[in-house]
Design a protein around this motif. Structure first.
Motif, PDB file in Angstrom:
ATOM      1  N   ASN A   1     -26.536 -90.711  31.557  1.00 53.11           N
ATOM      2  CA  ASN A   1     -27.222 -89.581  32.178  1.00 53.11           C
ATOM      3  C   ASN A   1     -26.448 -89.109  33.403  1.00 53.11           C
ATOM      4  OD1 ASN A   1     -29.656 -89.865  30.426  1.00 53.11           O
ATOM      5  ND2 ASN A   1     -29.833 -91.812  31.517  1.00 53.11           N
ATOM      6  N   ILE A   2     -26.084 -87.825  33.403  1.00 56.40           N
ATOM      7  CA  ILE A   2     -25.323 -87.227  34.494  1.00 56.40           C
ATOM      8  C   ILE A   2     -26.028 -85.949  34.933  1.00 56.40           C
ATOM      9  CG2 ILE A   2     -23.148 -86.082  35.105  1.00 56.40           C
ATOM     10  CD1 ILE A   2     -21.691 -87.978  33.287  1.00 56.40           C
ATOM     11  N   MET A   3     -26.055 -85.710  36.228  1.00 53.60           N
ATOM     12  CA  MET A   3     -26.597 -84.460  36.744  1.00 53.60           C
ATOM     13  C   MET A   3     -25.508 -83.706  37.485  1.00 53.60           C
ATOM     14  SD  MET A   3     -30.068 -83.709  38.939  1.00 53.60           S
ATOM     15  CE  MET A   3     -29.509 -84.320  40.528  1.00 53.60           C
ATOM     16  N   ILE A   4     -25.332 -82.459  37.128  1.00 58.96           N
ATOM     17  CA  ILE A   4     -24.391 -81.577  37.819  1.00 58.96           C
ATOM     18  C   ILE A   4     -25.192 -80.685  38.760  1.00 58.96           C
ATOM     19  CG2 ILE A   4     -22.606 -79.814  37.573  1.00 58.96           C
ATOM     20  CD1 ILE A   4     -22.143 -80.790  34.738  1.00 58.96           C
ATOM     21  N   ASP A   5     -25.022 -80.878  40.047  1.00 57.31           N
ATOM     22  CA  ASP A   5     -25.739 -80.130  41.079  1.00 57.31           C
ATOM     23  C   ASP A   5     -27.242 -80.409  41.007  1.00 57.31           C
ATOM     24  OD1 ASP A   5     -23.501 -78.986  42.233  1.00 57.31           O
ATOM     25  OD2 ASP A   5     -23.533 -77.242  40.906  1.00 57.31           O
TER      26      ASP A   5
ATOM     27  N   ASP B   1     -26.469 -92.056  36.118  1.00 59.25           N
ATOM     28  CA  ASP B   1     -25.194 -92.768  36.173  1.00 59.25           C
ATOM     29  C   ASP B   1     -24.215 -92.074  37.100  1.00 59.25           C
ATOM     30  OD1 ASP B   1     -25.728 -94.870  34.116  1.00 59.25           O
ATOM     31  OD2 ASP B   1     -26.086 -93.096  32.906  1.00 59.25           O
ATOM     32  N   ALA B   2     -24.324 -90.771  37.201  1.00 59.28           N
ATOM     33  CA  ALA B   2     -23.465 -90.027  38.127  1.00 59.28           C
ATOM     34  C   ALA B   2     -24.121 -88.704  38.484  1.00 59.28           C
ATOM     35  CB  ALA B   2     -22.096 -89.780  37.514  1.00 59.28           C
ATOM     36  N   VAL B   3     -23.970 -88.304  39.734  1.00 64.17           N
ATOM     37  CA  VAL B   3     -24.344 -86.962  40.191  1.00 64.17           C
ATOM     38  C   VAL B   3     -23.055 -86.280  40.628  1.00 64.17           C
ATOM     39  CG1 VAL B   3     -25.511 -85.632  41.976  1.00 64.17           C
ATOM     40  CG2 VAL B   3     -26.692 -87.539  40.879  1.00 64.17           C
ATOM     41  N   ILE B   4     -22.765 -85.163  39.988  1.00 61.44           N
ATOM     42  CA  ILE B   4     -21.539 -84.417  40.291  1.00 61.44           C
ATOM     43  C   ILE B   4     -21.914 -83.182  41.101  1.00 61.44           C
ATOM     44  CG2 ILE B   4     -19.520 -83.254  39.321  1.00 61.44           C
ATOM     45  CD1 ILE B   4     -19.930 -84.898  36.774  1.00 61.44           C
ATOM     46  N   LEU B   5     -21.415 -83.101  42.313  1.00 61.31           N
ATOM     47  CA  LEU B   5     -21.670 -81.939  43.164  1.00 61.31           C
ATOM     48  C   LEU B   5     -20.494 -80.981  43.070  1.00 61.31           C
ATOM     49  CD1 LEU B   5     -23.563 -80.700  45.404  1.00 61.31           C
ATOM     50  CD2 LEU B   5     -21.957 -81.691  47.038  1.00 61.31           C
ATOM     51  N   THR B   6     -20.781 -79.733  42.722  1.00 60.32           N
ATOM     52  CA  THR B   6     -19.687 -78.763  42.619  1.00 60.32           C
ATOM     53  C   THR B   6     -19.227 -78.301  44.000  1.00 60.32           C
ATOM     54  OG1 THR B   6     -21.243 -76.905  42.393  1.00 60.32           O
ATOM     55  CG2 THR B   6     -20.471 -77.974  40.368  1.00 60.32           C
ATOM     56  N   HIS B   7     -20.184 -78.060  44.905  1.00 56.85           N
ATOM     57  CA  HIS B   7     -19.831 -77.689  46.272  1.00 56.85           C
ATOM     58  C   HIS B   7     -21.066 -77.875  47.147  1.00 56.85           C
ATOM     59  CE1 HIS B   7     -21.604 -74.080  44.570  1.00 56.85           C
ATOM     60  NE2 HIS B   7     -21.741 -73.553  45.770  1.00 56.85           N
ATOM     61  N   GLU B   8     -20.930 -77.667  48.418  1.00 60.94           N
ATOM     62  CA  GLU B   8     -21.941 -78.104  49.375  1.00 60.94           C
ATOM     63  C   GLU B   8     -22.974 -77.057  49.753  1.00 60.94           C
ATOM     64  OE1 GLU B   8     -20.614 -78.283  53.635  1.00 60.94           O
ATOM     65  OE2 GLU B   8     -18.634 -78.227  52.723  1.00 60.94           O
ATOM     66  N   ASP B   9     -23.050 -75.928  49.091  1.00 58.64           N
ATOM     67  CA  ASP B   9     -24.082 -74.946  49.409  1.00 58.64           C
ATOM     68  C   ASP B   9     -25.465 -75.525  49.117  1.00 58.64           C
ATOM     69  OD1 ASP B   9     -22.316 -73.102  50.302  1.00 58.64           O
ATOM     70  OD2 ASP B   9     -22.420 -71.772  48.564  1.00 58.64           O
ATOM     71  N   GLU B  10     -26.452 -75.105  49.905  1.00 54.09           N
ATOM     72  CA  GLU B  10     -27.797 -75.661  49.796  1.00 54.09           C
ATOM     73  C   GLU B  10     -28.388 -75.486  48.409  1.00 54.09           C
ATOM     74  OE1 GLU B  10     -32.237 -75.169  51.847  1.00 54.09           O
ATOM     75  OE2 GLU B  10     -30.538 -74.005  52.584  1.00 54.09           O
TER      76      GLU B  10
END
Length: 796
Positions: free
Chosen positions: A518-522, A549-558
């Motif tokens: 299980n992965i979450m993007i943003d 299992d992983a959280v992938i952040l594309t960039h730091e905007d709220e």
């Protein structure tokens, strides 16, 4: 026929449930939201509630609209307080309840529909008053307010809020954190006025009256009247109504000299409630209240005698309740507090003392406050003990079972097998039939050999061996039936790949599931304040995901990271048992890292979440993100290098290593996901330099993007990115746009939609369709939109 009323009630409930599903109705769908309206209705209830913004108390009046079969909640802005029973004419701003837009999200509209409440009226003013007040109900309301005032004087604010909920059914002042911790640990039922209160108060009063030599009939009438008035004062919830009705039937049995049957009384109360509001059959509170009694009265007697008697009786009763109510958890809550069976053993025995302490504090405090405060300390220490038990439960590993949702067919099969379990139990009809059928012994002996039974001591003498042998085998079949039912109820069929764009409003939140990974993007939003609590965590619970299992952040905007921060804070404060194992951030230059980026790094380090950084050419190896493996790998690939993949593969296309920019959108992490013939490109909010780098990479590696299945459109459909050149290069079959309804940015922009239409892609938008789910089953793909009809499966 034994208990014909029970059978009739089951048939009625089943018919109601079928009719509701076949002929759904929404009697207030045409009301204008946020429009000024004027209505006339009868006041049927009042409550004082703290305003969540100002913190001040406000009066909420419940009115039954004239010539209509539904109610409205009126938030009065003036100091005028109408009496219950009066007719008032009010004007104010109409606020419709929100419907769920994601799987697992709480559906306010459906919930209030079961209570016959159509909408709210905010900032309402009373234009006219008429009619006479209902003396009894208004007196009960005044008494309730006086009791609450005494509680405020004799107890600490937190204790008073909890005790108002327990004693008076007023949950408006109980702390949200207390409610959450009670709910997580499976003891939230103690703050509902139910059979526990009626047993403690009603039966005590009845027995006291009987000891005064008062006849049975007047004792019963007085006790039932007092409990009815108590129910009116507490708001007459479904659990209170059920308990009072069963209490009245029990006393009626004493009066006429008949044996009291718990299940028949339960059936009668269910019939009355369903006749008044058929939609109660879809209310979780109704189902839990009746399910608990079903567990005690129907399932518990089927347990072996050595389990349901003696010191194991409390455990077996709690277990029986859990067995019956488990489908309610899989249908409405999607999690189950594992240790609640044992935690309730530490809580429930003290409820009588807690109620007694509250009543003593109220009665004495009404005369002499300092004495009431001393007695209030009894409840204070008991409530502290409850909190200690709950905190201990939160600290235990695997305290919450993320069971996920069950389909209707699974629940139906489970209930059939549960009935078979009971019929095969002690005194059950099927048990007697199986054992008494002539020649059945020989058939049963074919299952387990006689020599085996002798070796384990089941057969001692030839004369009694057959009966004991058959009893033993029927018990095995009985519990195998229950185990099979549990396995069917909890079974989850997972596709090869499942991608869900959660509707988080104006933001992004994408969950990827594949073969136990299980992965979450943003995960963020600028239009929803508590997006983790109300959208992300409920969805993950619905899917049965207890760890990412992983959280992938594309960039730091709220609008991409606020929910991730909230989830980390919930981990810190033990408000959620969902864990984040790894955090993946874009590999950018330190000078480009903003405050939000550094905040995530700090929080991850404090929680023991390992942080990794990805750049163009890196491959995230899903095989190394196993739930039971403490490993994680990111492999680097040079630009232009042949990329081989088997199963699910995730490759980072951007940003370039140590990218320097003052625009977070430019360094957005870009991911290319492949699974078999499926390929999906997730672009975050990439634009300007980041988009130029992406197009350059596509020119150098065109084969990787040939026949692209899915494109997550950048920046919520902004017209300033995803240009024509880029779309001509990828030509996606499906395009997903995540944006909020009527957002202030106007996303998706009209020109962007036109560009997508020009390349022939099929467009799905969360603002129109709610959550969007793409499923891959071998070579077949389907797209399901939460608010619309799912599209048919297509070959890739």
């Amino acid at each position: 026929m034994k208990r014909p009323l029970c059978l009739f009630t089951i048939l009625v409930a089943a018919a109601v449930l079928i009719l509701i599903n076949v002929f759904p109705q929404d009697f207030y769908s045409d009301l204008p939201d946020q429009a000024n309206i004027t209505q006339t209705g009868e006041v049927i209830g009042k409550e004082i509630k703290l305003n969540s913004y100002s913190g001040e108390k406000e009066l909420i009046v419940k009115i039954k609209l004239l010539d209509k079969d539904y109610h409205a909640l009126v938030y009065l802005s003036s100091d005028f307080e109408p009496d219950i029973g009066q007719i008032i004419r009010v004007s104010g701003e109409c606020r419709c309840f929100d419907s769920a837009r994601n799987p697992g999200e709480f559906d306010s509209r459906s919930y209030y529909r079961t209570l016959k409440i159509a909408y709210r009226m905010k900032n309402a003013k009373v234009l006219g008053v008429g009619g006479r007040k209902d003396f009894i109900k208004e007196s009960m309301y005044d008494l309730k307010m006086n009791i609450e005032s005494v509680m405020d004087s004799c107890m600490e604010p937190e204790d008073a809020g909890i005790m108002k909920a327990i004693v008076l059914g007023d949950k408006n002042e109980i702390d949200d954190e207390i409610k959450d911790i009670y709910k997580r640990n499976g003891i939230i039922h103690i703050i509902a006025v139910s059979g526990l209160h009626i047993s403690l108060i009603g039966l005590s009063l009845y027995k006291l009256l009987r000891k005064t030599s008062l006849w049975t009939l007047p004792s019963a009438m007085i006790s039932v009247t007092v409990m009815y008035l108590y129910g009116v004062m507490c708001g007459m919830s479904t659990s209170a109504y059920r308990a009072i009705m069963m209490f009245a039937v029990r006393l009626l049995a004493d009066v006429i000299g008949r044996t009291y049957d718990m299940l028949s009384a339960l059936s009668l109360s269910a019939l009355f409630l369903l006749a008044e509001q058929p939609l109660y059959i879809t209310n979780s509170g109704f189902l839990l209240s009746f399910g608990a009694i079903m567990g005690i009265g129907y399932v518990l007697p089927a347990f072996p005698e050595f389990i349901r008697k003696g010191c194991l009786k409390p455990v077996s009763a709690s277990l029986a309740i859990s067995i019956v109510t488990l489908p309610v958890y899989t249908s409405y809550y999607y999690t189950f507090p594992v240790f609640s069976v044992f935690l309730n053993l530490l809580i429930l025995p003290l409820m009588g003392v807690l109620m007694l302490g509250a009543m003593l504090s109220i009665f004495v405090g009404a005369v002499f406050v300092p004495a009431g405060q001393i007695l209030g300390m009894i409840d204070h220490f008991i409530l502290k003990w409850f909190l200690i038990c709950c905190n201990a439960g939160d600290m235990l590993p695997a305290g919450t079972w993320y069971i996920g949702h069950s389909e209707e067919l699974q629940i139906a099969v489970y209930q059939v097998l549960l009935v078979l379990f009971v019929m095969l139990g002690e005194g059950g009809y099927l048990r007697r039939v199986v054992i008494e059928i002539k020649g059945q012994t020989g058939c049963l002996r074919g299952i387990v050999s006689g020599r085996t039974c002798k070796s384990i001591g089941l057969i001692s003498k030839k004369g009694d061996s057959d009966k004991r042998y058959n009893e033993y085998l029927v018990s095995i079949i009985q519990f195998c039936t229950l185990i099979l039912g549990l396995a069917i109820l909890c079974f989850r069929c997972h596709p090869d790949l499942k991608i869900t764009a959660v509707d988080v409003g104006q933001g992004d939140g994408i969950v990827i599931e594949s073969k136990g990974m299980n992965i979450m993007i943003d995960g963020g939003s600028t239009s929803k304040k508590n997006v983790a609590k109300y959208q992300l965590v409920p969805f993950l619970s619905y899917e049965g995901i207890g760890a990412l299992d992983a959280v992938i952040l594309t960039h730091e905007d709220e609008d991409h990271m606020s929910g991730i921060v909230q989830m980390m804070e919930m981990m810190e404060e033990r408000k959620s048992n969902i864990r984040i194992r790894n955090l993946i951030l874009p590999d950018i230059d330190d000078a480009s890292k903003g405050d939000n980026y550094k905040l995530l790094e700090t929080k991850a380090a404090g929680l023991g979440i390992r942080t990794f950084y990805v750049k163009q050419g890196d491959e995230i190896n899903p095989a190394a993100i196993g739930k039971h493996l403490n490993v994680f790998s990111i492999e680097s690939h040079a630009a232009g290098e042949t990329w081989k993949y088997t199963g699910l593969s995730i490759k980072c296309i951007g940003p370039v290593s140590k990218m320097v920019t003052d625009e977070p959108n430019a360094y957005s992490t870009i991911l290319l996901i492949k699974c078999g013939d499926f390929s999906g490109l997730f672009t975050g909010d990439v634009e300007s330099t980041g988009q130029d780098n992406l197009k350059e990479y596509i020119r150098q590696n065109p084969d990787e993007f040939r026949n692209l299945t899915l494109l997550k459109v950048a920046h919520h459909g902004s017209g300033y990115t995803t240009d024509e050149e880029f779309l001509d290069m990828v030509k996606p079959r499906i395009s997903l746009i995540s944006c909020g309804v009527d957002n202030r940015y106007g996303h998706p922009h009209k020109e962007l939609v036109e560009r997508l239409e020009n390349v022939g892609t099929q467009i799905f938008r969360t603002d129109e369709s709610g959550a969007i789910t793409v499923e891959l089953h071998r070579d077949r793909m389907s797209v399901d939109t939460f608010l619309d009809t799912p599209s048919p499966a297509k070959s890739l």
